[in-house]
Write a protein that holds these residues in place. Structure first.
Motif, PDB file in Angstrom:
ATOM      1  N   GLN A  53     -11.749  17.504 -14.872  1.00 53.97           N
ATOM      2  CA  GLN A  53     -11.198  16.703 -15.190  1.00 53.97           C
ATOM      3  C   GLN A  53     -10.258  16.224 -13.944  1.00 53.97           C
ATOM      4  OE1 GLN A  53     -11.949  14.687 -17.967  1.00 53.97           O
ATOM      5  NE2 GLN A  53     -12.117  15.604 -19.807  1.00 53.97           N
ATOM      6  N   LYS A  76     -12.543  23.140 -16.466  1.00 53.43           N
ATOM      7  CA  LYS A  76     -12.474  22.225 -17.078  1.00 53.43           C
ATOM      8  C   LYS A  76     -11.144  21.142 -16.903  1.00 53.43           C
ATOM      9  CE  LYS A  76     -15.540  23.331 -21.059  1.00 53.43           C
ATOM     10  NZ  LYS A  76     -16.406  23.661 -22.076  1.00 53.43           N
ATOM     11  N   TRP A  81     -12.222  13.578 -11.061  1.00 53.28           N
ATOM     12  CA  TRP A  81     -12.825  13.052 -11.662  1.00 53.28           C
ATOM     13  C   TRP A  81     -11.712  12.129 -11.870  1.00 53.28           C
ATOM     14  CZ3 TRP A  81     -18.116  12.230 -14.073  1.00 53.28           C
ATOM     15  CH2 TRP A  81     -18.585  12.884 -13.644  1.00 53.28           C
ATOM     16  N   ILE A  90     -14.420  12.766 -19.202  1.00 56.44           N
ATOM     17  CA  ILE A  90     -15.161  14.050 -18.591  1.00 56.44           C
ATOM     18  C   ILE A  90     -15.042  13.630 -20.191  1.00 56.44           C
ATOM     19  CG2 ILE A  90     -16.304  16.224 -19.024  1.00 56.44           C
ATOM     20  CD1 ILE A  90     -14.831  15.829 -16.195  1.00 56.44           C
ATOM     21  N   THR A  91     -16.496  14.007 -20.836  1.00 56.10           N
ATOM     22  CA  THR A  91     -16.613  13.903 -22.839  1.00 56.10           C
ATOM     23  C   THR A  91     -17.121  15.181 -23.058  1.00 56.10           C
ATOM     24  OG1 THR A  91     -18.245  12.568 -22.530  1.00 56.10           O
ATOM     25  CG2 THR A  91     -15.947  11.169 -22.969  1.00 56.10           C
ATOM     26  N   ILE A 124     -22.515  17.665 -16.884  1.00 51.34           N
ATOM     27  CA  ILE A 124     -20.996  16.303 -17.446  1.00 51.34           C
ATOM     28  C   ILE A 124     -21.242  15.228 -17.878  1.00 51.34           C
ATOM     29  CG2 ILE A 124     -18.730  15.541 -15.556  1.00 51.34           C
ATOM     30  CD1 ILE A 124     -19.421  18.763 -14.517  1.00 51.34           C
ATOM     31  N   ARG A 125     -21.104  14.397 -18.279  1.00 50.88           N
ATOM     32  CA  ARG A 125     -20.941  13.380 -18.335  1.00 50.88           C
ATOM     33  C   ARG A 125     -19.352  12.669 -19.305  1.00 50.88           C
ATOM     34  NH1 ARG A 125     -26.346  12.551 -19.997  1.00 50.88           N
ATOM     35  NH2 ARG A 125     -27.377  14.192 -20.330  1.00 50.88           N
ATOM     36  N   SER A 126     -19.326  11.439 -18.942  1.00 48.88           N
ATOM     37  CA  SER A 126     -17.995  10.385 -18.502  1.00 48.88           C
ATOM     38  C   SER A 126     -18.193   9.272 -19.218  1.00 48.88           C
ATOM     39  CB  SER A 126     -17.308  10.744 -17.301  1.00 48.88           C
ATOM     40  OG  SER A 126     -17.526   9.342 -16.615  1.00 48.88           O
ATOM     41  N   PHE A 163     -19.379  18.153 -20.783  1.00 49.35           N
ATOM     42  CA  PHE A 163     -19.311  19.891 -20.227  1.00 49.35           C
ATOM     43  C   PHE A 163     -20.990  20.088 -19.480  1.00 49.35           C
ATOM     44  CE2 PHE A 163     -14.349  19.093 -20.388  1.00 49.35           C
ATOM     45  CZ  PHE A 163     -14.506  19.444 -18.612  1.00 49.35           C
TER      46      PHE A 163
END
Length: 195
Positions: free
Chosen positions: A174, A170, A177, A185-186, A192-194, A188
Motif C-alpha cells: 500500500q 500488504k 503504491w 489497493i482495494t 492486485i487492483r487499485s 490483493f
C-alpha cells in the motif's frame, strides 16, 4: 489456522507474543491464550488469572483494529517456485489450472521498504521489487506472491506467522503504491487492483 499464526500479536495490547508449548503468551500484559481440549474457542487469561473465552474471529478482529502498520524481522522460510501451469479438464471442459512447483529452497526472508528478498542457504539471492508483485495471499500456512513475469512463489514460514507476513507485505505494498501515485489497493488477489 493455528493459534500461533493467528496470535502473532496480543489481541489486547498489540505487542509480540511467544509460544510456550501449546500456549501463546504476551510478556507485555501477561495474558495467555490456549484452546482447551475439545473446544472451538480460545481461553484468554489475564495476568491476574481471570479467564474468558473468545472466538478466533473476535481475536482476529481485535488484532486488525488495534494495530497500525505491521512489521517483520528476517525469518527462516522455505520457498517453492511455480513457473508452469497445467490445464485441468473435466468431460472435455476446461475447469481451471494448477501450478507445478519446483524443489524447496530454504533461506532467510526479508521484507525491506521496497523489496522482498530471499537469501537462500545455498548462497543464491532472490529479490523482488514490491512494485512488480501482482498478487499476495496466504494459503495452507504459507504466504504466496505472484511476480510480474508470471511466477508464483510460496513461502512457508519456519518460525514466524504467515499472517504477520501477509499483513506486513500488504501494508508495505500500500505504501509503495501510494508513494508512486498508483492509487489505493482495494484487492490483493487474484490480482492486485487499485482505485
Amino acid at each position: 489456522m493455528s493459534l500461533r499464526d493467528l496470535l502473532y500479536l496480543c489481541a489486547y495490547c498489540g505487542d509480540d507474543t511467544r509460544i510456550v508449548r501449546e500456549t501463546v503468551r504476551c510478556d507485555s500484559c501477561g495474558r495467555t491464550y490456549e484452546v482447551p481440549a475439545g473446544s472451538r474457542r480460545v481461553r484468554v487469561a489475564d495476568a491476574d488469572g481471570t479467564a474468558t473465552m473468545a472466538s478466533y474471529d473476535d481475536l482476529a478482529d481485535r488484532i486488525a483494529s488495534a494495530t497500525g502498520a505491521s512489521t517483520t524481522h528476517p525469518a527462516g522460510a522455505v520457498a517453492r517456485f511455480a513457473r508452469i501451469e497445467h490445464a485441468v479438464h473435466h468431460l472435455g471442459e476446461l475447469i481451471g489450472f494448477f501450478e507445478e512447483r519446483g524443489p524447496a529452497l530454504a533461506g532467510r526472508l526479508t521484507l525491506a521498504d521496497t523489496t522482498l528478498r530471499l537469501d537462500a542457504t545455498d548462497g543464491e539471492v532472490h529479490e523482488w521489487p514490491l512494485r512488480d508483485l501482482r498478487a499476495v495471499q496466504t494459503a495452507s500456512g504459507a504466504i504466496q506472491v505472484a511476480t510480474r513475469d508470471g511466477i508464483l512463489i510460496s513461502f512457508r514460514m519456519l518460525s514466524d506467522s504467515p499472517r504477520r507476513w501477509e499483513h506486513a507485505l500488504k501494508d508495505r505494498l500500500q505504501h509503495v503504491w501510494r508513494t508512486e501515485d498508483r492509487g489505493e489497493i482495494t484487492e490483493f488477489q487474484p490480482r492486485i487492483r487499485s482505485r
